[in-house]
Design a protein around this motif. Structure first.
Motif, PDB file in Angstrom:
ATOM      1  N   PHE A 269       9.916  -5.857 -33.075  1.00 53.64           N
ATOM      2  CA  PHE A 269       8.721  -6.596 -33.459  1.00 53.64           C
ATOM      3  C   PHE A 269       8.032  -6.009 -34.681  1.00 53.64           C
ATOM      4  CE2 PHE A 269       6.827  -3.919 -29.956  1.00 53.64           C
ATOM      5  CZ  PHE A 269       5.869  -3.241 -30.706  1.00 53.64           C
ATOM      6  N   ALA A 270       8.313  -4.748 -35.023  1.00 45.76           N
ATOM      7  CA  ALA A 270       7.731  -4.183 -36.248  1.00 45.76           C
ATOM      8  C   ALA A 270       8.255  -4.927 -37.469  1.00 45.76           C
ATOM      9  CB  ALA A 270       8.050  -2.699 -36.357  1.00 45.76           C
ATOM     10  N   GLU A 271       9.556  -5.199 -37.462  1.00 40.82           N
ATOM     11  CA  GLU A 271      10.145  -5.949 -38.577  1.00 40.82           C
ATOM     12  C   GLU A 271       9.621  -7.376 -38.594  1.00 40.82           C
ATOM     13  OE1 GLU A 271      14.530  -6.333 -40.474  1.00 40.82           O
ATOM     14  OE2 GLU A 271      14.378  -6.966 -38.378  1.00 40.82           O
ATOM     15  N   TRP A 272       9.580  -8.024 -37.430  1.00 38.47           N
ATOM     16  CA  TRP A 272       9.124  -9.406 -37.362  1.00 38.47           C
ATOM     17  C   TRP A 272       7.656  -9.536 -37.742  1.00 38.47           C
ATOM     18  CZ3 TRP A 272      11.567  -9.979 -31.858  1.00 38.47           C
ATOM     19  CH2 TRP A 272      12.961 -10.012 -31.998  1.00 38.47           C
ATOM     20  N   SER A 273       6.847  -8.507 -37.461  1.00 42.20           N
ATOM     21  CA  SER A 273       5.427  -8.563 -37.802  1.00 42.20           C
ATOM     22  C   SER A 273       5.204  -8.728 -39.292  1.00 42.20           C
ATOM     23  CB  SER A 273       4.724  -7.282 -37.316  1.00 42.20           C
ATOM     24  OG  SER A 273       4.724  -7.201 -35.908  1.00 42.20           O
ATOM     25  N   GLU A 274       6.195  -8.284 -40.084  1.00 40.23           N
ATOM     26  CA  GLU A 274       6.069  -8.427 -41.531  1.00 40.23           C
ATOM     27  C   GLU A 274       5.947  -9.896 -41.932  1.00 40.23           C
ATOM     28  OE1 GLU A 274       5.777  -6.049 -43.927  1.00 40.23           O
ATOM     29  OE2 GLU A 274       5.569  -4.697 -42.226  1.00 40.23           O
ATOM     30  N   GLY A 275       6.431 -10.799 -41.096  1.00 41.44           N
ATOM     31  CA  GLY A 275       6.308 -12.223 -41.381  1.00 41.44           C
ATOM     32  C   GLY A 275       4.872 -12.705 -41.368  1.00 41.44           C
ATOM     33  N   PHE A 276       3.980 -11.965 -40.726  1.00 42.89           N
ATOM     34  CA  PHE A 276       2.562 -12.315 -40.680  1.00 42.89           C
ATOM     35  C   PHE A 276       1.760 -11.523 -41.707  1.00 42.89           C
ATOM     36  CE2 PHE A 276       4.316 -13.418 -36.625  1.00 42.89           C
ATOM     37  CZ  PHE A 276       3.626 -14.528 -36.198  1.00 42.89           C
ATOM     38  N   LEU A 277       2.356 -10.455 -42.245  1.00 44.65           N
ATOM     39  CA  LEU A 277       1.579  -9.510 -43.043  1.00 44.65           C
ATOM     40  C   LEU A 277       2.081  -9.367 -44.470  1.00 44.65           C
ATOM     41  CD1 LEU A 277       1.452  -6.791 -40.246  1.00 44.65           C
ATOM     42  CD2 LEU A 277      -0.412  -8.325 -40.881  1.00 44.65           C
ATOM     43  N   SER A 278       3.123 -10.111 -44.830  1.00 47.07           N
ATOM     44  CA  SER A 278       3.704  -9.970 -46.165  1.00 47.07           C
ATOM     45  C   SER A 278       3.073 -10.943 -47.150  1.00 47.07           C
ATOM     46  CB  SER A 278       5.217 -10.214 -46.104  1.00 47.07           C
ATOM     47  OG  SER A 278       5.778 -10.178 -47.395  1.00 47.07           O
TER      48      SER A 278
ATOM     49  N   ILE B  89      10.000 -15.120 -44.115  1.00 50.14           N
ATOM     50  CA  ILE B  89       8.730 -15.123 -43.395  1.00 50.14           C
ATOM     51  C   ILE B  89       8.802 -16.067 -42.204  1.00 50.14           C
ATOM     52  CG2 ILE B  89       6.313 -15.873 -43.540  1.00 50.14           C
ATOM     53  CD1 ILE B  89       6.259 -14.750 -46.380  1.00 50.14           C
ATOM     54  N   ALA B  90       9.337 -17.267 -42.440  1.00 49.76           N
ATOM     55  CA  ALA B  90       9.460 -18.242 -41.357  1.00 49.76           C
ATOM     56  C   ALA B  90      10.396 -17.722 -40.268  1.00 49.76           C
ATOM     57  CB  ALA B  90       9.970 -19.570 -41.904  1.00 49.76           C
ATOM     58  N   GLU B  91      11.475 -17.076 -40.674  1.00 47.78           N
ATOM     59  CA  GLU B  91      12.424 -16.528 -39.698  1.00 47.78           C
ATOM     60  C   GLU B  91      11.765 -15.455 -38.836  1.00 47.78           C
ATOM     61  OE1 GLU B  91      16.274 -13.525 -39.699  1.00 47.78           O
ATOM     62  OE2 GLU B  91      15.908 -14.790 -41.483  1.00 47.78           O
ATOM     63  N   TYR B  92      11.044 -14.531 -39.488  1.00 48.13           N
ATOM     64  CA  TYR B  92      10.417 -13.435 -38.749  1.00 48.13           C
ATOM     65  C   TYR B  92       9.314 -13.958 -37.824  1.00 48.13           C
ATOM     66  CZ  TYR B  92      12.755  -9.772 -41.470  1.00 48.13           C
ATOM     67  OH  TYR B  92      13.690  -8.920 -42.031  1.00 48.13           O
ATOM     68  N   GLN B  93       8.519 -14.904 -38.310  1.00 40.31           N
ATOM     69  CA  GLN B  93       7.477 -15.463 -37.459  1.00 40.31           C
ATOM     70  C   GLN B  93       8.085 -16.159 -36.245  1.00 40.31           C
ATOM     71  OE1 GLN B  93       5.013 -17.980 -39.895  1.00 40.31           O
ATOM     72  NE2 GLN B  93       3.998 -16.271 -40.918  1.00 40.31           N
ATOM     73  N   GLY B  94       9.157 -16.912 -36.476  1.00 36.52           N
ATOM     74  CA  GLY B  94       9.826 -17.594 -35.372  1.00 36.52           C
ATOM     75  C   GLY B  94      10.388 -16.612 -34.358  1.00 36.52           C
TER      76      GLY B  94
ATOM     77  N   LEU C 277      -2.052 -16.308 -30.453  1.00 35.96           N
ATOM     78  CA  LEU C 277      -2.978 -15.206 -30.212  1.00 35.96           C
ATOM     79  C   LEU C 277      -2.205 -13.958 -29.802  1.00 35.96           C
ATOM     80  CD1 LEU C 277      -5.795 -13.996 -29.859  1.00 35.96           C
ATOM     81  CD2 LEU C 277      -5.851 -14.993 -27.558  1.00 35.96           C
ATOM     82  N   SER C 278      -1.259 -14.098 -28.890  1.00 39.38           N
ATOM     83  CA  SER C 278      -0.485 -12.949 -28.413  1.00 39.38           C
ATOM     84  C   SER C 278       0.307 -12.304 -29.541  1.00 39.38           C
ATOM     85  CB  SER C 278       0.470 -13.394 -27.304  1.00 39.38           C
ATOM     86  OG  SER C 278      -0.213 -13.997 -26.233  1.00 39.38           O
ATOM     87  N   ALA C 279       0.995 -13.128 -30.330  1.00 36.20           N
ATOM     88  CA  ALA C 279       1.788 -12.598 -31.439  1.00 36.20           C
ATOM     89  C   ALA C 279       0.893 -11.957 -32.490  1.00 36.20           C
ATOM     90  CB  ALA C 279       2.625 -13.714 -32.061  1.00 36.20           C
ATOM     91  N   GLY C 280      -0.246 -12.578 -32.766  1.00 31.17           N
ATOM     92  CA  GLY C 280      -1.173 -12.025 -33.752  1.00 31.17           C
ATOM     93  C   GLY C 280      -1.733 -10.683 -33.335  1.00 31.17           C
ATOM     94  N   LEU C 281      -2.067 -10.540 -32.047  1.00 26.72           N
ATOM     95  CA  LEU C 281      -2.588  -9.272 -31.547  1.00 26.72           C
ATOM     96  C   LEU C 281      -1.540  -8.172 -31.666  1.00 26.72           C
ATOM     97  CD1 LEU C 281      -4.498 -10.435 -28.333  1.00 26.72           C
ATOM     98  CD2 LEU C 281      -5.504  -9.655 -30.487  1.00 26.72           C
TER      99      LEU C 281
ATOM    100  N   TRP D 226       5.022   4.238 -51.497  1.00 27.24           N
ATOM    101  CA  TRP D 226       4.062   3.232 -51.056  1.00 27.24           C
ATOM    102  C   TRP D 226       4.765   1.910 -50.772  1.00 27.24           C
ATOM    103  CZ3 TRP D 226      -1.239   4.356 -50.696  1.00 27.24           C
ATOM    104  CH2 TRP D 226      -1.615   5.606 -51.199  1.00 27.24           C
ATOM    105  N   LYS D 227       4.221   1.178 -49.841  1.00 30.08           N
ATOM    106  CA  LYS D 227       4.773  -0.125 -49.490  1.00 30.08           C
ATOM    107  C   LYS D 227       4.433  -1.136 -50.578  1.00 30.08           C
ATOM    108  CE  LYS D 227       4.683  -3.699 -45.895  1.00 30.08           C
ATOM    109  NZ  LYS D 227       6.144  -3.783 -45.800  1.00 30.08           N
ATOM    110  N   GLU D 228       5.395  -1.967 -50.914  1.00 32.28           N
ATOM    111  CA  GLU D 228       5.202  -3.015 -51.910  1.00 32.28           C
ATOM    112  C   GLU D 228       5.206  -4.386 -51.225  1.00 32.28           C
ATOM    113  OE1 GLU D 228       4.623  -2.604 -55.077  1.00 32.28           O
ATOM    114  OE2 GLU D 228       5.009  -0.449 -55.264  1.00 32.28           O
ATOM    115  N   GLY D 229       4.470  -5.326 -51.816  1.00 32.87           N
ATOM    116  CA  GLY D 229       4.555  -6.712 -51.373  1.00 32.87           C
ATOM    117  C   GLY D 229       3.697  -7.084 -50.191  1.00 32.87           C
ATOM    118  N   GLY D 230       2.794  -6.192 -49.762  1.00 35.27           N
ATOM    119  CA  GLY D 230       1.928  -6.495 -48.629  1.00 35.27           C
ATOM    120  C   GLY D 230       0.501  -6.757 -49.060  1.00 35.27           C
ATOM    121  N   PHE D 231      -0.368  -6.951 -48.078  1.00 38.91           N
ATOM    122  CA  PHE D 231      -1.788  -7.161 -48.359  1.00 38.91           C
ATOM    123  C   PHE D 231      -2.569  -5.853 -48.320  1.00 38.91           C
ATOM    124  CE2 PHE D 231      -0.311 -11.218 -46.663  1.00 38.91           C
ATOM    125  CZ  PHE D 231      -0.796 -12.084 -47.618  1.00 38.91           C
ATOM    126  N   MET D 232      -2.042  -4.886 -47.551  1.00 41.36           N
ATOM    127  CA  MET D 232      -2.726  -3.610 -47.389  1.00 41.36           C
ATOM    128  C   MET D 232      -1.978  -2.504 -48.111  1.00 41.36           C
ATOM    129  SD  MET D 232      -3.929  -3.780 -43.391  1.00 41.36           S
ATOM    130  CE  MET D 232      -2.376  -4.442 -42.769  1.00 41.36           C
TER     131      MET D 232
END
Length: 400
Positions: free
Chosen positions: A163-172, A181-186, A229-233, A383-389
């Motif tokens: 889920f760490a990898e898949w979470s990138e679909g919400f945070l990239s 992104i669609a694949e990871y979110q799914g 909500l569950s996936a977002g948390l 440093w991480k590239e391509g994210g919001f944070m």
């Protein structure tokens, strides 16, 4: 008053390989506090750089998180964020938010403190046994919040690599293609749907079980809402804290007098966490625009109905009018509230949990690792590239 629209500035300003706040924010606060900006995708927006204006936009009900028809949300990436309740307004947003609120009360979070303390202590013991240098990210900053959020939700900690990898679909922002992104979110939604189904027939003492029962027994909430909500948390529940632990440590290493003050008086750690949250501009830039529901004046300019405003939280938290000597880190600061966890209806749901985890992290690291320092030059950090944070992917440290 209304003004002629200036040529928009290219945004965001901050670099992804440093925690410095771009100097343009200070100029804008002084000369053009409501600036026109253009991101890589979507419409132009106003950028509120002063504390009072940013807080006003975030907290006033005349601003909406719902994108008006015909508008294209200003954003860093090609893909529009799947923001769930972050893209809703009260009362719909409140209806869903209250499902998880009880899990993040101060009392509920304090019940998890001992879990966090034991996990943090065990992680540092392993670091000490291995000996320096150790990567603080993989050895401590990642496993601590992951274990805590998994304990709260009832998600198997051993599944973290998935889920760490898949979470990138919400945070990239730009780090992943729209298809990825669609694949990871799914994948993450399917993973959470499976767990929710299991908790429906075999409930346990965790938040997922409580949400599964809501899904089955309360028709005010759709299955999709509970799933989002569950996936977002899960996705957000570890990312911010994982980012901020190394950011906190780097900032204190660069401010040794402030680190020494914390070591000498650990009782100020809660205060230090608030000051570090204020001082460190976590975001690469501002996201989640607010749209004016009517013509409204902000910071001396007229924001027309339907126009987007981005609250520059990092800049607002460095506003001298709100925080005297704002560019100085002072771990004993007692001035007004920062907006590092946002403000208003969309104030960070997990703020109490993040505060507790960051307090435990500082207490454990500074309490057990004397002379904590970087094991590489600052310009050697990755440093991480391509994210919001802004966060490090590796932070080699030494001590003793």
């Amino acid at each position: 008053m209304d003004i002629t629209r200036p040529e928009p500035l290219s945004y965001p300003f901050n670099r992804s390989d440093t925690l410095e706040l771009d100097e343009r924010y200070a100029r804008l606060r002084a000369e053009e506090p409501m600036a026109r900006v253009k991101l890589a995708y979507g419409d132009e927006a106003w950028l509120a750089t002063r504390y009072a204006d940013a807080r006003f936009v975030l907290g006033d009900a005349r601003f909406s998180r719902v994108t008006p028809p015909g508008r294209d949300e200003p954003r860093l990436g090609e893909q529009t964020l799947a923001a769930g309740m972050l893209s809703m307004d009260p009362p719909e947003q409140t209806r869903i938010r209250r499902l998880a609120t009880k899990a993040f009360t101060n009392r509920s979070v304090e019940s998890l403190r001992q879990v966090a303390v034991e996990v943090a202590d065990g992680l540092v013991t392993t670091m000490v046994e291995k000996g320096p240098p150790v990567d603080l990210v993989s050895a401590f900053a990642l496993p601590l919040p992951v274990t805590v959020i998994c304990t709260l939700l009832g998600v198997p900690v051993d599944d973290h690599p998935l889920f760490a990898e898949w979470s990138e679909g919400f945070l990239s922002a730009t780090g992943l293609s729209p298809a990825k992104i669609a694949e990871y979110q799914g994948n993450l939604w399917q993973y959470m749907a499976t767990l929710l189904a299991e908790r429906t027939t075999d409930p346990k003492d965790d938040l997922l079980s409580a949400l599964a029962q809501v899904r089955e027994n309360d028709d005010r909430f759709t299955g999709q809402e509970i799933l989002q909500l569950s996936a977002g948390l899960l996705a957000a529940g570890h990312e911010t804290t994982m980012s901020q632990i190394p950011n906190f440590v780097l900032t204190l290493i660069e401010h040794p007098a402030e680190m020494a003050r914390i070591r000498e008086n650990p009782d100020i750690i809660p205060q230090a966490v608030e000051e570090l949250m204020r001082y460190i501009p976590l975001g690469l830039g501002s996201a989640f625009p607010r749209y004016a529901k009517e013509d409204i004046e902000v910071g001396g300019v007229l924001v027309r109905q339907g126009e987007a405003v981005l609250a520059a939280i990092g800049s607002a938290n460095r506003d001298e009018s709100a925080f005297p000597h704002a560019d100085t880190l002072d771990v004993t600061r007692k001035s007004g509230p920062h907006i590092g966890f946002s403000h208003g209806a969309h104030h960070c749901l997990g703020a109490p949990l993040a505060r507790m985890e960051l307090q435990v992290a500082l207490s454990t690291l500074l309490g057990r690792l004397p002379d904590l320092r970087l094991a590489v030059p600052v310009d050697g950090l990755r440093w991480k590239e391509g994210g919001f944070m802004r966060r490090m992917t590796e932070m080699p440290v030494a001590w003793g």
